[in-house]
Enzyme design. Structure first.
Site, mmCIF file in Angstrom:
data_model
loop_
_atom_site.group_PDB
_atom_site.id
_atom_site.type_symbol
_atom_site.label_atom_id
_atom_site.label_comp_id
_atom_site.label_asym_id
_atom_site.label_seq_id
_atom_site.Cartn_x
_atom_site.Cartn_y
_atom_site.Cartn_z
ATOM 1 N N SER A 53 -0.969 -45.327 -105.084
ATOM 2 C CA SER A 53 -0.587 -44.178 -105.912
ATOM 3 C C SER A 53 -1.732 -43.755 -106.830
ATOM 4 O O SER A 53 -1.942 -42.564 -107.082
ATOM 5 C CB SER A 53 0.660 -44.515 -106.730
ATOM 6 N N ASN A 54 -2.506 -44.717 -107.327
ATOM 7 C CA ASN A 54 -3.644 -44.385 -108.187
ATOM 8 C C ASN A 54 -4.770 -43.700 -107.425
ATOM 9 O O ASN A 54 -5.642 -43.076 -108.028
ATOM 10 C CB ASN A 54 -4.171 -45.641 -108.886
ATOM 11 N N LYS A 177 4.348 -55.191 -102.610
ATOM 12 C CA LYS A 177 3.868 -54.863 -103.943
ATOM 13 C C LYS A 177 5.046 -54.330 -104.733
ATOM 14 O O LYS A 177 5.661 -53.323 -104.358
ATOM 15 C CB LYS A 177 2.757 -53.815 -103.901
#
Length: 314
Positions: A53-54, A177
């Site tokens: 996402s980053n 995760k």
């Protein structure tokens, strides 16, 4: 699943969902991306997650996703970091697209794929459909996959430990995760699935040490973009049995991670890295907007500044 797949989980350690850098015209800033990858590797990370996402995965074309995976792998190889893993985020909004992204990731040099649950139609994503989606992707994948649980970016879909444990029985699903940062869920998984088959990672530095105590495989978190050495140091302290020292460092990581969240994470990371490490820029792809640290005020980064001093002295 190809018969040649070595379905082993990634080794324990520090993994970072690396940010990407863009030019003013929102095209890839290749020199800054390479500089960031190299600093992370020199900082002691075990692996780099491309298009987490980053990494603004949802803002990239398929060609850009493949290119940045290959760029990351080549940068590592060219600088003597062949042993640093590249994991690729390959979640799409359909099973077909996710299969394609996962095959592309393998071709570009990724060893594992991290797969989000599709979140466009949350009312229709029953447990049965979630299980089928991930199993179908795992069946087709040429590399081992991991389940990415991040309710914030999947319209609130939050996989429980029962669902993830069921998925963990699949021979080509080797980890998760947990960006939900639920330590109870993490501990249920580590006490259900053997670490030799399934790696459970928290997705937040705020619960890094807590996760290790509960049997996690380390960390896949945003804050190592800023301070990879500090995260490697905490892992070393934990392995050496220096729990009190590790807890002191964990307190700093927890405060710094909270400051980073309040800065907007992706834009905040880029602003902090650009200010302190001599490369990069603050550009993000719309609809995100850049973060101005001066406008945020000095109090917004007190703990981040303290962490960066530590990072530069390790």
């Amino acid at each position: 699943m190809s018969s040649s797949v070595n379905s082993a989980p990634p080794p324990s350690g520090v993994y970072v969902p690396a940010v990407l850098f863009f030019n003013e015209d929102e095209e890839l800033d290749i020199p800054s991306i390479k500089a960031h990858v190299l600093r992370l590797a020199k900082g002691g990370v075990t692996g780099i997650l491309v298009q987490g996402s980053n990494g603004e995965a949802q803002h990239l074309s398929h060609d850009e996703r493949k290119l940045t995976i290959r760029l990351t792998r080549d940068t590592l190889n060219e600088n003597g970091f062949e042993n640093v893993l590249v994991i690729a985020g390959t979640g799409g909004q359909s099973t077909k697209e996710t299969k394609k992204l996962t095959a592309d990731a393998k071709e570009a040099g990724a060893s594992h794929a991290l797969v989000l649950t599709p979140g466009v139609w949350p009312p229709q994503m029953s447990k049965e459909r979630i299980l089928k989606f991930h199993r179908d992707v795992a069946d087709a994948s040429p590399i081992p996959i991991m389940i990415y649980n991040f309710p914030v970016v999947t319209a609130g879909l939050n996989l429980d430990s029962d669902t993830i444990a069921e998925l963990g029985q699949h021979p080509n699903i080797v980890g998760t995760k947990l960006s939900c940062a639920d330590v109870g869920k993490l501990h249920r998984l580590t006490s259900t699935l053997p670490a030799s088959k399934f790696a459970t990672f928290p997705g937040s530095s705020a619960v890094y040490l807590q996760g290790l105590i509960s049997g996690s495989a380390g960390i896949i978190g945003a804050l190592p973009n800023v301070a990879p050495k500090a995260h490697a140091e905490l892992y070393r302290l934990w392995k050496d049995g220096k729990l009190e020292e590790a807890a002191t460092l964990q307190a700093l990581l927890g405060h710094a991670d909270w400051e980073l969240q309040k800065l907007g994470s992706i834009a905040g990371i880029k602003a902090v890295v650009t200010k302190h490490f001599g490369y990069g820029n603050t550009n993000v792809r719309g609809p995100l907007t850049p973060r101005d640290l001066d406008a945020a005020g000095a109090n917004a980064t007190t703990k981040l500044e303290e962490l960066i001093v530590l990072e530069k002295n390790l």
